[in-house]
Design a protein around this motif. Structure first.
Motif, short mmCIF file in Angstrom:
data_model
loop_
_atom_site.label_atom_id
_atom_site.label_comp_id
_atom_site.label_asym_id
_atom_site.label_seq_id
_atom_site.Cartn_x
_atom_site.Cartn_y
_atom_site.Cartn_z
N ALA A 118 0.74 -1.26 -0.18
CA ALA A 118 0.15 -0.06 0.12
C ALA A 118 0.76 1.18 0.10
CB ALA A 118 -1.02 -0.15 1.24
N PHE A 119 0.52 2.31 -0.76
CA PHE A 119 1.22 3.49 -0.75
C PHE A 119 0.04 4.77 -0.93
CE2 PHE A 119 0.34 2.72 -5.28
CZ PHE A 119 0.22 3.92 -5.85
N ASP A 120 0.58 5.90 -0.69
CA ASP A 120 -0.30 7.13 -0.59
C ASP A 120 0.48 8.32 -1.13
OD1 ASP A 120 0.97 8.59 1.51
OD2 ASP A 120 -0.50 7.34 2.88
N THR A 121 -0.17 9.27 -1.36
CA THR A 121 0.58 10.52 -1.61
C THR A 121 -0.01 11.53 -0.61
OG1 THR A 121 -1.13 11.11 -3.32
CG2 THR A 121 1.00 10.44 -4.37
N ALA A 131 -3.06 7.79 4.06
CA ALA A 131 -4.06 7.00 3.50
C ALA A 131 -3.42 5.59 3.38
CB ALA A 131 -4.69 7.16 2.20
N ALA A 132 -1.97 5.39 3.36
CA ALA A 132 -1.47 4.18 3.17
C ALA A 132 -1.71 3.18 4.23
CB ALA A 132 -0.16 4.06 2.96
N GLY A 133 -1.97 3.55 5.57
CA GLY A 133 -2.31 2.58 6.57
C GLY A 133 -3.45 1.84 6.39
N GLY A 134 -4.70 2.85 6.25
CA GLY A 134 -6.00 2.23 5.71
C GLY A 134 -6.14 1.41 4.70
N ALA A 136 -3.61 -0.51 3.75
CA ALA A 136 -2.75 -1.84 3.94
C ALA A 136 -4.02 -2.55 4.75
CB ALA A 136 -1.54 -1.61 4.77
N ARG A 137 -4.61 -1.97 5.89
CA ARG A 137 -5.41 -2.68 6.65
C ARG A 137 -6.64 -3.58 5.81
NH1 ARG A 137 -4.26 1.65 9.82
NH2 ARG A 137 -6.18 2.42 9.14
N HIS A 142 -8.85 -8.46 3.61
CA HIS A 142 -9.38 -9.23 2.05
C HIS A 142 -8.14 -10.43 2.37
CE1 HIS A 142 -12.83 -7.17 0.64
NE2 HIS A 142 -12.10 -6.00 1.12
N HIS A 143 -7.44 -10.81 3.07
CA HIS A 143 -6.45 -11.81 3.14
C HIS A 143 -5.50 -11.70 2.40
CE1 HIS A 143 -9.56 -13.75 5.84
NE2 HIS A 143 -10.46 -13.50 4.97
N TYR A 144 -4.90 -10.66 1.87
CA TYR A 144 -3.74 -10.20 1.09
C TYR A 144 -2.49 -10.26 2.13
CZ TYR A 144 -6.35 -9.12 -3.13
OH TYR A 144 -6.84 -9.12 -4.24
#
Length: 178
Positions: A118-121, A131-134, A136-137, A142-144
């Protein structure tokens, strides 16, 4: 290897980061099949075959964008850097359609062994709040198998451009994911 990079972009900066991440993956694995797609085009047929799903979006109010924040970003006058009519039209088209929050509702659970990142700007003052933390959660829900710490890439001003060196850093981060 099949990688899919899904992004939500309002001013184009997140799209640029996604493209650099794709280039970084290709730097390490020239045989990789990498698709870089906007969230509106990222249906199950696109995401299901991925061995690696990378998802990114802009930070709005210290988290993922919402319907309201996307509408506000799409209002005339918000695209400060959009100087001509064609750029404004492209900007407004990017704020239409689903954002990542809505997209996650339709994302099916991953098959075993599917990796994600996950990444964000974000603006330069949003230390650790993006946003990246959300993202990733939600990928984990979704079991990734989230294989890297969520990463934020800095944008100067509300609408960019990317801070100097961030394109290079995004490319390196993409390479490290492989």
């Amino acid at each position: 290897m099949r990688a899919v990079i899904v992004y939500e972009s309002v001013f184009g900066n997140t799209r640029e980061v996604a493209e650099e991440i794709a280039a970084g993956i290709h730097d390490v694995r020239s045989d990789a099949v990498v698709r870089c797609v906007p969230v509106a085009d990222a249906d199950t047929e696109v995401t299901r075959p991925a061995d690696l799903l990378v998802v990114g979006g802009p930070t709005h109010m210290r988290g993922m964008s919402s319907g309201l924040s996307r509408k506000l970003a799409g209002m005339p006058g918000m695209a400060v850097g959009a100087k001509d009519e064609g750029t404004l039209e492209a900007h407004h088209a990017d704020t239409e359609g689903p954002g990542l929050r809505a997209w996650f509702h339709s994302l099916p659970d991953a098959e075993n062994g599917t990796h994600a990142a996950a990444f964000d700007t974000r603006g330069p003052t949003e230390h650790g709040k993006g946003a990246a933390g959300g993202i990733a959660r939600r990928l984990s829900h979704h079991h990734y198998d989230v294989m890297a710490e969520p990463e934020g890439f800095v944008v100067d001003g509300i609408d960019g451009p990317l801070h100097p060196g961030e394109r290079r850093r995004a490319r390196s981060w993409g390479a490290a994911l492989v």
